[in-house]
Design an enzyme around this catalytic site. Structure first.
Site, short mmCIF file in Angstrom:
data_model
loop_
_atom_site.label_atom_id
_atom_site.label_comp_id
_atom_site.label_asym_id
_atom_site.label_seq_id
_atom_site.Cartn_x
_atom_site.Cartn_y
_atom_site.Cartn_z
CE LYS A 53 -3.77 -2.47 2.25
NZ LYS A 53 -4.42 -2.88 3.50
CD GLN A 97 -3.21 -4.58 6.70
OE1 GLN A 97 -3.13 -3.59 5.98
NE2 GLN A 97 -3.93 -5.64 6.36
CG ASP A 120 -9.12 0.12 5.48
OD1 ASP A 120 -8.91 -0.12 4.28
OD2 ASP A 120 -8.35 -0.21 6.40
#
Ligand code: NAP
Length: 304
Positions: A53, A97, A120
């Protein structure tokens, strides 16, 4: 039949090319889109995801701030960091994460993120907006799957889409998005409580696997001519592999490719789309920030 292989990498590059000028436009206004990336612990798969990412952000000339925290980090410490990043005007998106170590509540952490920075799309506000069809950040993997279907012009209206998996980050949002009017699929969701899974999957015009079980979907479970989207990413140990493992999807790829009309490979299918949609969300977060700043600068309170 031999399936058309859906090239997620190529389609993701297209999305990333669309993001690039938007990021450049922001930079010209003195705003560098910036994502804070938080990784707690040293899970190798998570580490490789956050590295990918960050690399993609750099390639799109966007910024990332990396926080690599030890597995011993307390929930309080993590929440303090998130509060600091929420208040930081130079950070437009925050990504934590998952999974987090067991002593930290994912729910509390996700809910602590400012919904304006929830790139997200996991915050309850983002989920609510998605379900209600209001503007907001869509979760990256489900959104990426929809883009794949659209790019390949795979008919969705009236199609029977079967989603294997009901996680909050893939299965549930994907099933929801597939029922949007502009997609218009009829959706069945399957999980470990589903009876006679094969009987249901064989009815799917579009079969989406997000279960995390290598090779679970075998050819006999697939209807001839179906579109098969494999979200699964599983590490299958093999000492003869260079890294000691192979990445495999949830679908028995070789056999299913003989029967399906479309199939995504693993790797190179859904995975690159997830990253591309994340970049899109980061640039969108920064654009919204720029817009709100412009609005405040021009408003009565600030103009006199
Ligand atoms: P998860 O939270 O573990 O959820 C898995 C789901 O699959 C659960 O709903 C579970 O049912 C269901 N399931 C498991 N075994 C099953 C079986 N034998 N039959 C029917 N249903 C079954 O996983 P996730 O986070 O959604 O991820 C799923 C997979 O996608 C993983 O391999 C993950 O690595 C991958 N993934 C890939 C990307 C990407 O960018 N490509 C992004 C996210 C995730 P229950 O609810 O009944 O337990």
């Amino acid at each position: 039949m031999s399936a058309i292989i859906i090239d997620g990498k190529a389609i993701s590059l297209k999305v990333r090319e669309e993001v690039r000028p938007r990021a450049a436009g922001l930079r010209a206004r003195g705003i560098i889109p910036c994502l804070a990336v938080i990784l707690v612990g040293e899970d190798p798969a998570s580490l490789s995801y956050v590295t990918a990412k960050e690399k993609a952000l750099a390639e799109a000339e966007m910024a990332s701030r990396d926080f690599r925290l030890p597995a011993s980090t307390t929930e309080k410490e993590l929440l303090t960091l998130i509060n600091r990043l929420n208040a930081d005007v130079n950070v437009h998106g925050i990504l934590v994460q998952l999974p987090l170590p067991a002593h930290i509540s994912e729910e509390r952490v996700i809910t602590a993120i400012d919904p304006q920075k929830d790139v997200d799309g996991f915050h309850p506000v983002s989920v609510g907006n998605m379900v209600l069809g209001r503007p907001g950040f869509l979760p990256c993997t489900p959104h990426g799957v929809l883009v794949l279907l659209r790019e390949l012009k795979i008919p969705t209206a009236g199609a029977h889409a079967v989603v294997l998996g009901r996680s909050n980050i893939v299965g549930k949002p994907l099933a929801n998005l597939l029922t949007r009017r502009d997609v218009n699929a009829t959706v069945t969701i399957c999980h470990t409580g589903t009876k006679d899974l094969s009987a249901i999957t064989r009815q799917a015009d579009i079969l989406i696997a997000a279960v995390g079980r290598a090779g679970l979907v075998t050819a006999d479970m697939v209807k001839e001519g179906a579109a098969v989207i494999d979200v699964g990413v599983n590490r299958v140990t093999d000492p003869s592999a260079k890294k000691g493992y192979w990445l495999r999807g949830d679908v028995d790829y070789e056999a299913v490719a003989e029967k399906a009309a479309y199939i995504t490979p693993v790797p190179g299918g859904v995975g690159p789309m997830t990253i591309a949609m994340l970049l899109q969300n980061v640039v969108e977060a920064a654009e919204r920030f720029a817009e709100s700043r412009g609005r405040f600068a021009g408003s009565a309170e600030f103009s006199c």
